[in-house]
Design a protein around this motif. Sequence first.
Motif, PDB file in Angstrom:
ATOM      1  N   ASN A 171      -1.203  -1.408  -0.968  1.00 36.55           N
ATOM      2  CA  ASN A 171      -1.043  -0.615  -2.194  1.00 36.55           C
ATOM      3  C   ASN A 171      -1.566  -1.359  -3.422  1.00 36.55           C
ATOM      4  OD1 ASN A 171       0.232   1.191  -0.539  1.00 36.55           O
ATOM      5  ND2 ASN A 171       2.293   0.829  -1.304  1.00 36.55           N
ATOM      6  N   ILE A 172      -1.208  -2.650  -3.529  1.00 36.90           N
ATOM      7  CA  ILE A 172      -1.632  -3.392  -4.729  1.00 36.90           C
ATOM      8  C   ILE A 172      -3.142  -3.574  -4.721  1.00 36.90           C
ATOM      9  CG2 ILE A 172      -1.355  -5.776  -3.868  1.00 36.90           C
ATOM     10  CD1 ILE A 172      -0.325  -4.620  -7.348  1.00 36.90           C
ATOM     11  N   THR A 173      -3.726  -3.666  -3.528  1.00 36.07           N
ATOM     12  CA  THR A 173      -5.189  -3.778  -3.435  1.00 36.07           C
ATOM     13  C   THR A 173      -5.851  -2.559  -4.084  1.00 36.07           C
ATOM     14  OG1 THR A 173      -4.918  -4.986  -1.373  1.00 36.07           O
ATOM     15  CG2 THR A 173      -7.109  -4.095  -1.803  1.00 36.07           C
ATOM     16  N   ALA A 174      -5.310  -1.382  -3.772  1.00 38.62           N
ATOM     17  CA  ALA A 174      -5.857  -0.148  -4.350  1.00 38.62           C
ATOM     18  C   ALA A 174      -5.590  -0.082  -5.854  1.00 38.62           C
ATOM     19  CB  ALA A 174      -5.249   1.059  -3.644  1.00 38.62           C
TER      20      ALA A 174
ATOM     21  N   THR B 142      -2.735 -11.118   7.630  1.00 43.18           N
ATOM     22  CA  THR B 142      -2.050  -9.957   7.037  1.00 43.18           C
ATOM     23  C   THR B 142      -2.803  -9.468   5.799  1.00 43.18           C
ATOM     24  OG1 THR B 142       0.039 -10.874   7.808  1.00 43.18           O
ATOM     25  CG2 THR B 142       0.168  -9.115   6.181  1.00 43.18           C
ATOM     26  N   LEU B 143      -3.259 -10.400   4.979  1.00 43.66           N
ATOM     27  CA  LEU B 143      -3.980 -10.001   3.765  1.00 43.66           C
ATOM     28  C   LEU B 143      -5.268  -9.261   4.123  1.00 43.66           C
ATOM     29  CD1 LEU B 143      -3.596 -13.124   1.434  1.00 43.66           C
ATOM     30  CD2 LEU B 143      -2.252 -11.033   1.443  1.00 43.66           C
ATOM     31  N   GLN B 144      -5.961  -9.761   5.142  1.00 44.68           N
ATOM     32  CA  GLN B 144      -7.231  -9.114   5.505  1.00 44.68           C
ATOM     33  C   GLN B 144      -7.005  -7.739   6.128  1.00 44.68           C
ATOM     34  OE1 GLN B 144      -9.193 -12.277   7.691  1.00 44.68           O
ATOM     35  NE2 GLN B 144     -10.182 -13.013   5.826  1.00 44.68           N
ATOM     36  N   TRP B 145      -5.939  -7.654   6.900  1.00 42.91           N
ATOM     37  CA  TRP B 145      -5.568  -6.342   7.471  1.00 42.91           C
ATOM     38  C   TRP B 145      -5.232  -5.364   6.338  1.00 42.91           C
ATOM     39  CZ3 TRP B 145       0.225  -5.799   8.634  1.00 42.91           C
ATOM     40  CH2 TRP B 145       0.544  -4.479   8.928  1.00 42.91           C
ATOM     41  N   GLN B 146      -4.455  -5.837   5.370  1.00 39.26           N
ATOM     42  CA  GLN B 146      -4.037  -4.937   4.289  1.00 39.26           C
ATOM     43  C   GLN B 146      -5.181  -4.623   3.322  1.00 39.26           C
ATOM     44  OE1 GLN B 146      -1.466  -2.973   3.807  1.00 39.26           O
ATOM     45  NE2 GLN B 146      -0.737  -3.578   5.830  1.00 39.26           N
ATOM     46  N   GLU B 147      -6.172  -5.504   3.250  1.00 39.64           N
ATOM     47  CA  GLU B 147      -7.353  -5.166   2.450  1.00 39.64           C
ATOM     48  C   GLU B 147      -7.994  -3.907   3.025  1.00 39.64           C
ATOM     49  OE1 GLU B 147     -10.767  -7.827   2.693  1.00 39.64           O
ATOM     50  OE2 GLU B 147     -11.035  -7.580   0.531  1.00 39.64           O
ATOM     51  N   GLU B 148      -8.070  -3.861   4.360  1.00 42.79           N
ATOM     52  CA  GLU B 148      -8.633  -2.670   5.009  1.00 42.79           C
ATOM     53  C   GLU B 148      -7.773  -1.438   4.747  1.00 42.79           C
ATOM     54  OE1 GLU B 148      -9.228  -3.589   9.133  1.00 42.79           O
ATOM     55  OE2 GLU B 148     -10.466  -5.315   8.623  1.00 42.79           O
ATOM     56  N   GLU B 149      -6.443  -1.629   4.765  1.00 48.78           N
ATOM     57  CA  GLU B 149      -5.552  -0.490   4.472  1.00 48.78           C
ATOM     58  C   GLU B 149      -5.802   0.014   3.058  1.00 48.78           C
ATOM     59  OE1 GLU B 149      -3.250   1.047   6.537  1.00 48.78           O
ATOM     60  OE2 GLU B 149      -4.126  -0.184   8.115  1.00 48.78           O
ATOM     61  N   GLY B 150      -5.948  -0.933   2.116  1.00 51.18           N
ATOM     62  CA  GLY B 150      -6.225  -0.567   0.719  1.00 51.18           C
ATOM     63  C   GLY B 150      -7.536   0.190   0.609  1.00 51.18           C
TER      64      GLY B 150
ATOM     65  N   TYR C 178      -7.401   3.857   0.860  1.00 53.61           N
ATOM     66  CA  TYR C 178      -7.144   4.657  -0.358  1.00 53.61           C
ATOM     67  C   TYR C 178      -8.368   4.668  -1.257  1.00 53.61           C
ATOM     68  CZ  TYR C 178      -2.265   3.616   0.945  1.00 53.61           C
ATOM     69  OH  TYR C 178      -1.092   3.472   1.609  1.00 53.61           O
ATOM     70  N   VAL C 179      -8.902   3.473  -1.507  1.00 49.96           N
ATOM     71  CA  VAL C 179     -10.056   3.332  -2.405  1.00 49.96           C
ATOM     72  C   VAL C 179     -11.105   2.501  -1.653  1.00 49.96           C
ATOM     73  CG1 VAL C 179     -10.838   2.522  -4.665  1.00 49.96           C
ATOM     74  CG2 VAL C 179      -8.464   3.295  -4.373  1.00 49.96           C
ATOM     75  N   PRO C 180     -12.162   3.130  -1.176  1.00 50.10           N
ATOM     76  CA  PRO C 180     -13.098   2.448  -0.279  1.00 50.10           C
ATOM     77  C   PRO C 180     -13.677   1.139  -0.838  1.00 50.10           C
ATOM     78  CG  PRO C 180     -13.513   4.792  -0.289  1.00 50.10           C
ATOM     79  CD  PRO C 180     -12.483   4.554  -1.346  1.00 50.10           C
ATOM     80  N   SER C 181     -13.851   1.040  -2.150  1.00 48.18           N
ATOM     81  CA  SER C 181     -14.479  -0.167  -2.688  1.00 48.18           C
ATOM     82  C   SER C 181     -13.456  -1.266  -3.023  1.00 48.18           C
ATOM     83  CB  SER C 181     -15.278   0.180  -3.944  1.00 48.18           C
ATOM     84  OG  SER C 181     -14.390   0.749  -4.894  1.00 48.18           O
TER      85      SER C 181
END
Lengths: 215, 374
Positions: free
Chosen positions: B214-217, B170-178, B181-184
């Motif tokens: 969201n928090i990743t971004a 889930t974390l890795q999937w959501q990293e991609e989602e983040g 929003y912000v590619p880096s």
Amino acid sequence: MYELVRGPLAWAAFIIFIAGSLYRIIYMLAGCKKEKIVFPHMSLKHSLASLVHWVIPFNNQYMKQRPAFTIVTFAFHICLVVTPIFLLAHIILWDESWNISWWSMSDTIADYMTIIVIAGCIFFLYRRLTDPVVKNVTDASDYLLLAITALPFITGFIAYHQWFDYKTMLIIHILAGEIMLIAIPFTRLSHMLFFVFTRAYFGSEQGHVKHSKDW
Amino acid sequence: MKPTIAKREPVVDDAMDQTEAKLRPEQIQKVINEVIDKETGGRLWTYVNTCIHCGLCAEACQWYLSNDRDVSYAPVTKIKDTIWVMLKNKGAVDAAFIKRCAEIAYTECNLCRRCGMYCPFGIDIAYMLLVVRRICAKLDMVPLYLQDTVHSHAATMNQMWVKPDEWIDTLQWQEEEGQGYVPSARLPLEKEGAEIMYSVIGPEPKFLAQLLGNITAIMKVAGLDWTMPATAGWDNSNMAMYSGDFEVMARVERLHHETAQRLKVKKIVMGECGHAFRGAEYDGPTWMGWMKPPIPIVHAISFYYDLIKSGRIKIAKKAEGPITVQDPCNVIRNGGLGDKLRYIMNAVCAEFVDVTPNKRHNYCCNEGGGVINC
């Protein structure tokens, strides 16, 4: 009979009141020590802040929300404590026995203050009988505590005005006062002793530990 | 004193009904006396001996107010029908009584502590009802839905039976989602020595996964050095605190704090959950005998307040229309974050409309205390 209630019984009442109060406070503190977190959570600053907000009338939001109750309860408690201490007749007794005396209030003021205490008791009795929440948690002990509180003032008022046999009424009055003194440490009248501590702890918990306030 | 007459719709709860059939009186008496003698002390004794039965706490309780001032919901009534009887009978009560205690303590009180603030003596009524929950938990008299989440905590160390591989996935999937929003943006796992460990509640990976994106971004834009654990210890929520199973509560809290220590972070930043904050900041440490958590815990409100105030993140577009907020008891009344919450609301809403009563005088949302788990 007068000699008995004025002498040995008065001694007994004061000794039981003072020793009993100390015992109950020490017992409470020992119990709190057993709970490892109580003392570490205490803070003088937040204890005092809480007391300032709850000992001064209308200094917290809840009291502002209930003005009538606040006025009655403060008037009642102030008169309850102040009247017996500064009543001239009581100071004369201290002077006779111990040769000590202090400022006394005029008898007229004391008379009004006594009426306030009795009126306060009637108000609390009325609440106990009519307010559904209070009625539901009231048992015989609550009426008894109210009676123990009211009786010294009712009998004192009657004795002062010499309505019935003065001597008998005086003896009943002294007895009633002694019963109240003895009852303070060992009944829920002990809120007189404990409220400072419960208040201080809740104030500390809210302020020191939880970074909030309790007023 | 006669028991209070409480009119309630009958509720079927398989766990509680079965426990009621099983419980023996001597078992009940033993547990009650054990908890009262060994786990409580000066506080409970003083509270019971100080209460003058004035009923002023009633006006504080949203259960009482929202049920047309039904006496059976008043805080003092709840104490009368539970603790007073247990103390008076020295624990000699029957299983039906314990079941009613559980109904009162779990489903008719949220432990929001508003009544303590309205008691002239500062008697912590919610603390006494937590003692009742403790007794009920030791007797297995816990609502099924709540006990299920406690089992999940005990077995998986998270609230929602999230498996280890699902967590990382889930974390890795959501990293991609983040990164959408912000590619880096990155969601750094297991970064030892990072400044912040970000921890969440079970429902985030379970069914609110977008919050992790969201928090990743946000972390990337704010330029913060952060990490999340790839192991158990990522869940900061604690339903065992609410059920009264303090042994499981302590395991959860200890693992959460130890995970942060293992990652050598300077602070733990957590999501918005109020009860999780309470468990991590107060109930957990208190039970374990710590004055405060070993690594400071920063609640989302403080965190976002700092980010917005310092200009590390800027609000591009405010939410439109009138928007209000419900003050969560565990971070406002019992956490002091009311003013910071308002700062954030004004920063992100075009038209923020406050509620009355607000801040620490708020009404509980009625979800707290484990009545609903999220």
